[in-house]
Write a protein that holds these residues in place. Structure first.
Motif, PDB file in Angstrom:
ATOM      1  N   TRP A 202       0.765  -1.639   0.316  1.00 27.75           N
ATOM      2  CA  TRP A 202       0.077  -0.295   0.186  1.00 27.75           C
ATOM      3  C   TRP A 202       0.458   1.160   0.074  1.00 27.75           C
ATOM      4  N   ILE A 203       0.969   2.646  -0.535  1.00 27.15           N
ATOM      5  CA  ILE A 203       1.908   3.079  -1.454  1.00 27.15           C
ATOM      6  C   ILE A 203       0.518   4.153  -0.892  1.00 27.15           C
ATOM      7  N   VAL A 204       1.535   4.979   0.837  1.00 27.68           N
ATOM      8  CA  VAL A 204       1.006   5.491   2.137  1.00 27.68           C
ATOM      9  C   VAL A 204       1.536   7.502   1.070  1.00 27.68           C
ATOM     10  N   PRO A 205      -0.884   8.133   1.277  1.00 25.51           N
ATOM     11  CA  PRO A 205      -1.106   8.767   1.046  1.00 25.51           C
ATOM     12  C   PRO A 205       0.476   9.982   1.182  1.00 25.51           C
ATOM     13  N   ALA A 206       1.271  10.808   0.194  1.00 27.56           N
ATOM     14  CA  ALA A 206       1.656  11.936   1.173  1.00 27.56           C
ATOM     15  C   ALA A 206       1.497  12.295   2.174  1.00 27.56           C
ATOM     16  N   SER A 207      -0.094  12.946   2.147  1.00 28.29           N
ATOM     17  CA  SER A 207      -0.838  14.075   3.055  1.00 28.29           C
ATOM     18  C   SER A 207      -0.826  13.233   4.095  1.00 28.29           C
ATOM     19  N   MET A 208      -0.206  12.281   5.177  1.00 29.85           N
ATOM     20  CA  MET A 208      -0.311  11.541   5.812  1.00 29.85           C
ATOM     21  C   MET A 208       0.907  11.761   6.900  1.00 29.85           C
ATOM     22  N   HIS A 209       1.936  12.364   5.902  1.00 27.51           N
ATOM     23  CA  HIS A 209       3.219  12.165   6.845  1.00 27.51           C
ATOM     24  C   HIS A 209       4.249  14.030   6.405  1.00 27.51           C
ATOM     25  N   ALA A 210       4.576  14.264   6.525  1.00 29.92           N
ATOM     26  CA  ALA A 210       5.949  14.630   5.977  1.00 29.92           C
ATOM     27  C   ALA A 210       6.547  14.532   4.880  1.00 29.92           C
ATOM     28  N   PRO A 211       6.210  15.358   4.277  1.00 32.88           N
ATOM     29  CA  PRO A 211       6.670  15.101   2.857  1.00 32.88           C
ATOM     30  C   PRO A 211       8.415  14.379   2.594  1.00 32.88           C
ATOM     31  N   ILE A 212       9.952  13.785   2.416  1.00 31.95           N
ATOM     32  CA  ILE A 212      10.672  12.614   2.487  1.00 31.95           C
ATOM     33  C   ILE A 212      11.089  13.854   1.610  1.00 31.95           C
ATOM     34  N   ARG A 213      11.880  14.984   1.471  1.00 30.57           N
ATOM     35  CA  ARG A 213      12.084  15.540   0.794  1.00 30.57           C
ATOM     36  C   ARG A 213      14.158  14.987   1.325  1.00 30.57           C
ATOM     37  N   GLN A 214      15.480  14.537   0.313  1.00 26.97           N
ATOM     38  CA  GLN A 214      16.368  14.047   0.560  1.00 26.97           C
ATOM     39  C   GLN A 214      16.551  15.002  -0.447  1.00 26.97           C
ATOM     40  N   ASP A 215      17.699  15.355   0.566  1.00 26.89           N
ATOM     41  CA  ASP A 215      18.754  16.660   0.081  1.00 26.89           C
ATOM     42  C   ASP A 215      19.895  15.887  -0.133  1.00 26.89           C
ATOM     43  N   MET A 216      20.864  16.232  -0.642  1.00 27.44           N
ATOM     44  CA  MET A 216      22.469  16.060  -1.066  1.00 27.44           C
ATOM     45  C   MET A 216      23.125  17.220  -0.574  1.00 27.44           C
ATOM     46  N   ILE A 217      24.504  17.613  -0.139  1.00 34.38           N
ATOM     47  CA  ILE A 217      25.802  17.981   0.153  1.00 34.38           C
ATOM     48  C   ILE A 217      27.051  17.989  -0.138  1.00 34.38           C
ATOM     49  N   LEU A 218      27.072  18.963  -0.479  1.00 32.50           N
ATOM     50  CA  LEU A 218      29.027  19.002  -0.880  1.00 32.50           C
ATOM     51  C   LEU A 218      29.749  19.490   0.796  1.00 32.50           C
ATOM     52  N   LEU A 219      30.544  18.115   0.757  1.00 29.95           N
ATOM     53  CA  LEU A 219      30.754  17.919   2.439  1.00 29.95           C
ATOM     54  C   LEU A 219      31.909  19.467   2.126  1.00 29.95           C
ATOM     55  N   GLU A 220      32.665  19.573   3.705  1.00 29.88           N
ATOM     56  CA  GLU A 220      33.921  20.549   2.972  1.00 29.88           C
ATOM     57  C   GLU A 220      34.794  19.334   2.593  1.00 29.88           C
ATOM     58  N   LYS A 221      35.524  17.796   3.113  1.00 28.52           N
ATOM     59  CA  LYS A 221      36.270  17.042   2.762  1.00 28.52           C
ATOM     60  C   LYS A 221      36.225  17.021   0.899  1.00 28.52           C
ATOM     61  N   GLY A 222      35.114  17.242   0.222  1.00 28.49           N
ATOM     62  CA  GLY A 222      35.047  17.451  -1.001  1.00 28.49           C
ATOM     63  C   GLY A 222      34.977  18.770  -1.692  1.00 28.49           C
ATOM     64  N   LYS A 223      35.453  20.122  -0.636  1.00 25.92           N
ATOM     65  CA  LYS A 223      35.296  20.782  -1.362  1.00 25.92           C
ATOM     66  C   LYS A 223      36.407  20.583  -2.581  1.00 25.92           C
ATOM     67  N   GLY A 224      36.068  21.367  -3.588  1.00 25.64           N
ATOM     68  CA  GLY A 224      37.083  21.987  -4.654  1.00 25.64           C
ATOM     69  C   GLY A 224      38.269  20.320  -4.692  1.00 25.64           C
ATOM     70  N   LYS A 225      37.681  19.437  -4.585  1.00 24.01           N
ATOM     71  CA  LYS A 225      37.773  18.327  -5.595  1.00 24.01           C
ATOM     72  C   LYS A 225      37.253  17.737  -6.801  1.00 24.01           C
ATOM     73  N   PRO A 226      37.547  17.022  -7.924  1.00 27.42           N
ATOM     74  CA  PRO A 226      37.034  17.162  -8.983  1.00 27.42           C
ATOM     75  C   PRO A 226      35.826  16.321  -8.928  1.00 27.42           C
ATOM     76  N   ALA A 227      35.833  15.551  -8.767  1.00 28.98           N
ATOM     77  CA  ALA A 227      35.467  14.302  -8.592  1.00 28.98           C
ATOM     78  C   ALA A 227      33.765  14.273  -8.034  1.00 28.98           C
ATOM     79  N   ALA A 228      34.173  15.239  -6.469  1.00 32.73           N
ATOM     80  CA  ALA A 228      33.043  15.716  -6.105  1.00 32.73           C
ATOM     81  C   ALA A 228      31.979  16.470  -5.915  1.00 32.73           C
TER      82      ALA A 228
END
Length: 251
Positions: A202-228
């Motif tokens: 059963w796919i739970v209706p989005a209205s029954m819980h807070a949105p599951i927004r999945q964020d990504m972030i560049l961490l400080e150890k990746g700053k200036g790293k080409p691959a990151a």
């Protein structure tokens, strides 16, 4: 060696050095629910850029603690939007780099066909011994599950049946192996091509819980790293978005 040969050898060595500089590795922490899609994205990224993704999957809450303790991760794919924002505010994430890469969907799932009805009424019947949920303190999908149970008015009835997974991957494993008849998992774990790979859900209706927004972030150890930095850009391409939506997420 004549001058022409020397120049050719020098050019070749510079080319190899340049290629070596371009080819890099990126240490990535990936929320357990996104581990499968990330493997596909990593393969496409590596083919496109030559960079290699070193992926570790687990719970967002544990990744936060590890990053604060100095773990070598360069990019975080979280299962929420709060953890990346917190890391940025605390100086562990690069300001302005975070964005929502996917919006997750919660599903009540059983490994058995016809066990879960299309409206989740099975929860009210209560004819099961164990219900798997991810630890709500560590896993956003666990928090969404608890919010859903509360919205249904079933907290007191279902709490004694809980089997708590450390992360959403372990929670899915509980249900897949039959250690729990039912469980709240990520739709991406059980869907393929718009339908359940096995079992019922059963796919739970989005209205029954807070949105599951999945964020990504560049961490400080990746700053200036080409691959990151290249991976951050790649996640906004059509190739990456295609994998994300096919896996059952919204953008």
């Amino acid at each position: 060696m004549n001058t022409a040969a020397q120049k050719l050898a020098l050019a070749a060595s510079l080319l190899l050095a340049s290629a070596g500089a371009r080819a890099d590795e990126v240490q990535v922490a990936v929320a357990a629910n996104f581990a499968g899609p990330m493997q596909k994205i990593a393969a496409a990224f590596e083919q496109s850029t030559g960079h290699k993704v070193l992926q570790t999957s687990g719970s967002t809450g544990k990744f936060y603690a590890q990053i604060k303790a100095g773990a070598p991760f360069e990019v975080l794919f979280a299962a929420d939007d709060e953890t990346p924002a917190k890391l940025e505010a605390e100086g562990a994430g690069v300001p302005g780099s975070r964005f929502t890469y996917a919006v997750g969907k919660l599903v009540l799932w059983s490994s058995k066909a016809d066990r879960v009805d299309s409206k989740g009424e099975v929860l009210k019947k209560g004819d099961f011994a164990h219900l798997a949920v991810a630890n709500p303190k560590l896993a956003p999908y666990g928090q969404a599950a608890m919010e859903t149970i509360k919205a249904l008015g079933l907290t007191d009835a279902l709490t004694p049946k809980f089997v708590v997974g450390e992360n959403i991957a372990q929670t899915h494993q509980f249900v897949a192996t039959g250690n729990a008849e039912l469980g709240f998992v990520a739709l991406s774990q059980v869907q393929e091509g718009g339908s359940f790979k096995s079992g019922s859900g059963w796919i739970v209706p989005a209205s029954m819980h807070a949105p599951i927004r999945q964020d990504m972030i560049l961490l400080e150890k990746g700053k200036g790293k080409p691959a990151a930095e290249a991976l951050m850009k790649f996640m906004k391409t059509d190739a990456a978005k295609a994998v994300i939506t096919a896996a059952g997420y919204s953008l």
